[in-house]
Design an enzyme around this catalytic site. Structure first.
Site, PDB file in Angstrom:
ATOM      1  N   GLU B  60       0.816  -1.217   0.000  1.00 36.87           N
ATOM      2  CA  GLU B  60       0.000   0.000   0.000  1.00 36.87           C
ATOM      3  C   GLU B  60       0.848   1.265   0.000  1.00 36.87           C
ATOM      4  OE1 GLU B  60      -0.699  -2.615   1.991  1.00 36.87           O
ATOM      5  OE2 GLU B  60      -2.679  -3.262   1.288  1.00 36.87           O
ATOM      6  N   HIS B 129     -11.049  -4.577   9.698  1.00 38.62           N
ATOM      7  CA  HIS B 129     -11.655  -4.486   8.358  1.00 38.62           C
ATOM      8  C   HIS B 129     -13.012  -3.788   8.391  1.00 38.62           C
ATOM      9  CE1 HIS B 129      -8.751  -7.699   7.442  1.00 38.62           C
ATOM     10  NE2 HIS B 129      -9.047  -7.601   6.162  1.00 38.62           N
TER      11      HIS B 129
HETATM   12  C1  LIG Z   1      -2.440  -4.553   4.387  1.00 36.86           C
HETATM   13  C2  LIG Z   1      -3.393  -5.446   3.718  1.00 36.86           C
HETATM   14  N1  LIG Z   1      -3.544  -5.351   2.384  1.00 36.86           N
HETATM   15  C3  LIG Z   1      -4.415  -6.156   1.750  1.00 36.86           C
HETATM   16  C4  LIG Z   1      -5.156  -7.062   2.442  1.00 36.86           C
HETATM   17  C5  LIG Z   1      -6.172  -7.933   1.734  1.00 36.86           C
HETATM   18  N2  LIG Z   1      -5.659  -9.292   1.644  1.00 36.86           N
HETATM   19  C6  LIG Z   1      -5.889 -10.186   2.627  1.00 36.86           C
HETATM   20  S1  LIG Z   1      -5.068 -11.604   2.387  1.00 36.86           S
HETATM   21  C7  LIG Z   1      -4.409 -11.043   0.941  1.00 36.86           C
HETATM   22  C8  LIG Z   1      -3.480 -11.921   0.168  1.00 36.86           C
HETATM   23  C9  LIG Z   1      -2.355 -12.363   1.025  1.00 36.86           C
HETATM   24  O1  LIG Z   1      -1.509 -13.179   0.298  1.00 36.86           O
HETATM   25  P1  LIG Z   1      -0.355 -13.967   1.016  1.00 36.86           P
HETATM   26  O2  LIG Z   1       0.391 -13.072   1.925  1.00 36.86           O
HETATM   27  O3  LIG Z   1       0.413 -14.658  -0.041  1.00 36.86           O
HETATM   28  O4  LIG Z   1      -1.113 -15.017   1.936  1.00 36.86           O
HETATM   29  P2  LIG Z   1      -2.122 -16.174   1.465  1.00 36.86           P
HETATM   30  O5  LIG Z   1      -3.477 -15.560   1.443  1.00 36.86           O
HETATM   31  O6  LIG Z   1      -1.690 -16.661   0.155  1.00 36.86           O
HETATM   32  O7  LIG Z   1      -2.037 -17.187   2.549  1.00 36.86           O
HETATM   33  C10 LIG Z   1      -4.835  -9.762   0.668  1.00 36.86           C
HETATM   34  C11 LIG Z   1      -4.486  -8.986  -0.530  1.00 36.86           C
HETATM   35  C12 LIG Z   1      -4.981  -7.120   3.837  1.00 36.86           C
HETATM   36  N3  LIG Z   1      -5.695  -7.950   4.610  1.00 36.86           N
HETATM   37  N4  LIG Z   1      -4.082  -6.315   4.439  1.00 36.86           N
END
Ligand SMILES: Cc1ncc(C[n+]2csc(CCOP(=O)(O)OP(=O)(O)O)c2C)c(N)n1
Ligand SMILES: [Mg+2]
Lengths: 318, 327
Positions: B60, B129
């Site tokens: 972000e 959230h």
């Molecule tokens: C700061 C922030 N940005 C975006 C999100 C939305 N979001 C939640 S999980 C996710 C993907 C996370 O990917 P990863 O770190 O690879 O973990 P995975 O879900 O694959 O276990 C996103 C974009 C969030 N929760 N927090």
């Protein structure tokens, strides 16, 4: 080779995660779980492999996909399920839900709704362990997506400079929500970044629980011996969508099928039988026991009372 | 007139402005094939391609900063932050950089950036959230804060925001995306001006000042009050900064009573600013104290029982209005 007892405990924990997650997903689909839920199905070998190398007092910092970490570190299914249903008997008294489960008594410092939100917290826990000389290590789980947050850089550098007993475990499941690894990184592997912080790194098959365990054991030994942090990249795959209900427009059926063939539980089960650690009957007995435990947790959660708004203004300040 | 959803209205605004002006680009997480967490950008990557619909890593601070840099150098970026809660990660870029660049450089530049995000509770998304952080941004000179409550306003205000030369925090509400309302046909262009409140319901007994999702709750509360013979006027401020004080004050001068309603928690909420302006400019017209209806001063809890208790309801609005009307 690890003791039979230890290996069967690993198997039991992996199964518990799998079955807990299936139930949690069902309850979400039936609207008993609110918000969104990120299931750990397919990644069980990472949490279990790592946590099997830990002592009860060690710390774990988790993520939005955290149920598996919690179960592997010794979290209780009843309180977890009750939290998912928003009940007063849940780990967070219904205030937190899926993304905020914590059990400080088991060293679980909390799941997190913020991607990357826990990485620096794990460094702080590792620092306190060093300062207090209590011999503990601090494990931080995070996804491939979190690696591109600025806090990852700051936290790894700090841990390296302070030489604290931290273990950074990146669960590279090849996607951050809809974004494939190759679109978010210009390098081949997450572990390539370790050199940038002067931290040892290793990359393991995250669907092989014993390989993960070995890597974690080595990292723990380094941490406890004063050798500082390690970055482990465990390559794995989430079998469910990013959250329950995700249409998964970004990946192919074929890819999912390929990974299904590498299922960590099926593989470990075959290995246990093949190496004569246990018979199919013995494993089936464990499966039945785990199923009963998960069902008990669901029953407990469903029968538990809702929290009362009367207490809402408590516990905002200490 | 046709009816479309709030999400469709936003998508139309993005599409029309992207067609009109090549310098308009989108930047954000999962806005490509996934279409954004609330499907607002669905289909846009297919239509405009990945150069203009830029799916980013989870960074972000990084992509908001990049949007600022692009805005300084000729583009008109729209950055999407999936939940307003995650905007905290980009706070330096928003507050210290985007908001102040024009001022600090003696007016030599401008930052035509729209930061689209969404907030609010009601879906069990819990404490990280579900926040309503508009007061933070409204407190910063240099930023504009826009919070539409209807599909019509969402489309018209987003188009105006994209054409504006200031950094704009455009906060949608997660429970509004599926709501429907009348919007002129595509091609029948209209804009909603930034800084102009809208009287969503006329009434002579009390003025309810509100924004975003709470406009809908205030309107149904007004419906209930009408059955008891209380005529509530509902003023949707639509933009918090600049705030249309004139429309609010004129309404209060007519009704003599005012209740301010918002979903954010009460302490330090933007309602305090509205009340202060009413008291400063219409004190002599007031027949009762000005009241605020706001969330309890707690983080947003997960369980439905608790969340419902924390967030203001129609009944809370009705009872506050009764207090100022009945005395
Ligand atoms: C700061 C922030 N940005 C975006 C999100 C939305 N979001 C939640 S999980 C996710 C993907 C996370 O990917 P990863 O770190 O690879 O973990 P995975 O879900 O694959 O276990 C996103 C974009 C969030 N929760 N927090
Ligand atoms: Mg991932």
């Amino acid at each position: 080779m690890e003791s039979r007892e230890k290996m069967l405990r690993m198997y039991r924990h992996m199964l518990a995660i799998r079955q807990f997650e299936h139930k949690a997903g069902d309850l979400f689909t039936r609207d008993a779980v609110r918000g969104s839920i990120h299931l750990y199905i397919g990644q069980e070998a990472v949490a279990v492999g790592v946590c099997s190398a830990l002592e009860p007092g060690d710390y774990v910092v988790s993520t939005h996909r955290g149920h598996g970490h919690c179960i592997a570190k010794g979290g209780r299914l009843r309180e977890m399920m009750a939290e998912l249903l928003g009940k007063a008997t849940g780990y967070c008294k219904g205030r937190g839900g899926s993304m905020h489960i914590a059990d400080f008594g088991s060293g679980i410092l909390g799941a997190n709704g913020i991607v990357g939100g826990g990485i620096a917290i794990a460094v702080g826990a590792a620092f306190s362990a060093k300062y207090l000389k209590n011999g503990r290590v601090s494990v931080c789980f995070f996804g491939d997506g979190a690696v591109n947050q600025g806090i990852f850089h700051e936290a790894l550098n700090l841990a390296a400079v302070w030489k604290v007993p931290a273990i950074f475990v990146c669960e590279n499941n090849l996607y951050a929500l809809s974004t494939p690894f190759r679109d978010a990184f210009a390098i081949e592997h997450v572990v390539d970044r370790a050199a940038g912080y002067g931290v040892p790194g290793c990359r393991v098959d995250g669907n092989d629980v014993l390989a993960v365990y070995e890597a974690a054991r080595e990292a723990c030994a380094r941490a406890r011996g004063g050798g500082g942090p390690t970055l482990i990249e465990a390559v794995t795959y989430r079998m469910d969508g990013h959250f329950r209900g995700d249409p998964c427009l970004y990946r192919s059926k074929q890819e999912v099928e390929e990974w299904a063939a590498r299922d960590p539980i099926t593989r470990f089960r075959a290995k246990l039988i093949e190496s004569k650690v246990a018979s199919a009957e013995e494993l089936a007995a464990i499966e039945d026991e785990v199923r009963a435990e998960v069902e008990d947790a669901v029953r407990f959660a469903l029968e538990s009372p809702d929290p009362s708004p009367q207490d809402m203004l408590n516990d905002i300040y200490a | 007139m046709r009816e479309i959803t709030y999400a469709q209205a936003l998508r139309e605004a993005l599409r029309e402005e992207m067609k009109r002006d090549e310098s308009v680009i989108l930047i954000g997480e999962d806005i490509g094939i996934h279409g954004g967490a609330f499907s607002v950008t669905k289909g846009l990557i297919e239509e405009f391609g990945p150069e203009r619909v830029r799916n980013t890593p989870i960074s972000e601070a990084g992509f908001v900063g990049a949007a600022i840099g692009a805005a300084l150098t000729g583009l008109r970026p729209i950055a999407e932050i999936m939940y307003v809660d995650f905007s905290t990660i980009a706070m330096d870029q928003i507050v210290n950089q985007a908001a102040k660049l024009r001022f600090m450089t003696g007016g030599k530049t401008c930052v035509p950036l729209v930061l689209r995000t969404q907030g609010g509770a009601g879906r069990g998304n819990a404490a990280q959230h579900s926040q309503s952080l508009e007061a933070w941004y409204a407190h910063i000179p240099g930023l504009l804060v826009v919070m539409p409550s209807s599909p019509y306003d969402a489309k018209g205000l987003l188009k105006s925001s994209i054409r504006d030369n200031n950094p704009i925090i455009f906060i949608e509400h997660k429970l509004l995306y599926a709501t429907k309302g009348e919007v002129p046909d595509e091609g029948q262009e209209y804009l909603v001006p930034i800084g102009k409140a809208d009287i969503k319901r006329k009434g002579s007994d009390v003025t309810i000042v509100t924004w975003s999702l709470m406009v809908r709750k205030a309107l149904s509360a007004a419906e209930m009050l009408a059955e008891d013979g209380i005529a509530a006027e509902v003023v949707d401020v639509r933009t918090l900064r600049p705030l249309d004080t004139e429309t609010i004050v004129e309404s209060v001068k007519r009704t003599g009573r005012c209740v301010v309603v918002h979903e954010a928690c009460k302490t330090g909420g933007f309602g305090a600013e509205v009340v202060a302006r009413v008291v400063e400019e219409a004190f002599d017209y007031l027949d009762a104290p000005v009241l605020r209806v706001a969330a309890a001063d707690t983080p947003i809890p997960y369980s439905k029982t608790l969340e419902d208790w924390v967030i203001p309801s129609e009944a809370d609005i009705v009872s506050a209005v009764r207090r100022v009307v009945d005395g």
